[in-house]
Scaffold this active site. Structure first.
Site, short mmCIF file in Angstrom:
data_model
loop_
_atom_site.label_atom_id
_atom_site.label_comp_id
_atom_site.label_asym_id
_atom_site.label_seq_id
_atom_site.Cartn_x
_atom_site.Cartn_y
_atom_site.Cartn_z
N ALA A 111 0.83 -1.21 0.00
CA ALA A 111 0.00 0.00 0.00
C ALA A 111 0.86 1.26 0.00
O ALA A 111 0.55 2.24 -0.69
CB ALA A 111 -0.93 0.00 1.20
N GLU A 133 -6.58 -9.54 -6.51
CA GLU A 133 -6.57 -8.47 -7.51
C GLU A 133 -5.57 -7.41 -7.06
O GLU A 133 -5.73 -6.83 -5.99
CB GLU A 133 -7.96 -7.85 -7.64
CG GLU A 133 -9.03 -8.84 -8.08
CD GLU A 133 -9.74 -9.55 -6.92
OE1 GLU A 133 -9.69 -9.06 -5.77
OE2 GLU A 133 -10.33 -10.61 -7.17
N GLN A 152 -3.52 -9.83 4.28
CA GLN A 152 -3.79 -10.44 5.59
C GLN A 152 -5.27 -10.79 5.69
O GLN A 152 -6.14 -9.96 5.39
CB GLN A 152 -3.42 -9.51 6.74
CG GLN A 152 -3.65 -10.17 8.09
CD GLN A 152 -3.25 -9.30 9.25
OE1 GLN A 152 -3.57 -8.12 9.29
NE2 GLN A 152 -2.56 -9.89 10.22
#
Length: 184
Positions: A111, A133, A152
């Protein structure tokens, strides 16, 4: 609903085959972490990818998906083009108990690099490889590392079994193996 701990996850994986293969401890030396954590399980991405391409000038239609929009790659490092997308799958095969719902969150390592992982919830009674994805939201190519952590999973236990599980309704993604494309 209660979030389930490492102790519960370990017991379910070892005695009921909930996660196979199962990493009992978190692995993080020189890699993006994976394995059992305090209240979840960090799954790995397999070296099997489908990367979106526009060589055929196709339109992405979830009701009539054209696999020609994807290029297959088996590789230890997948490079996703800028502002593009790839499908992959977990190394692990999951068997979700009938009174448990599983939510997936992305890894902060990805991220923070502009790479977003999306997975819909794993419903009670579902089993299979999880299709992942990956969205590259950056204007630069981005790397995904196979056999390392991708996301996770958090396990939530309901107060009872639902009236109808994913298995009961014979869901269209039941028992999926490999990267699975959209089905109608």
């Amino acid at each position: 609903m209660a979030i389930l701990s490492d102790k519960w996850i370990r017991e379910a994986a070892q005695t009921r085959g909930m996660i196979e293969p199962f990493e009992e401890a978190q692995r993080r030396d020189g890699c993006i972490s994976y394995g059992l954590s305090s209240f979840g399980y960090d799954a790995r991405v397999a070296p099997e990818f489908k990367i979106f391409t526009n060589v055929n000038s196709a339109v992405v239609d979830p009701k009539d998906f054209d696999g020609d929009s994807l290029v297959d790659r088996e590789t230890e490092v997948c490079i996703i083009p800028p502002n593009s997308f790839a499908l992959a799958r977990t190394v692990e095969y999951f068997r979700i108990p009938e009174d448990v719902l599983v939510i997936c969150l992305g890894k902060s390592t990805y991220a923070r690099c502009g790479i977003i992982v999306n997975v819909t919830p794993l419903e009670p009674g579902w089993e299979g490889h999880v299709t992942l994805e990956f969205s590259n939201t950056t204007p630069l190519p981005a790397k995904i590392y196979a056999n390392e952590g991708a996301c996770q999973f958090l396990f939530l236990q309901g107060n009872e079994r639902p009236e109808v599980t994913y298995a009961d309704r014979a869901g269209k993604y039941m028992g999926q193996r490999g990267v699975t494309l959209p089905r109608l």
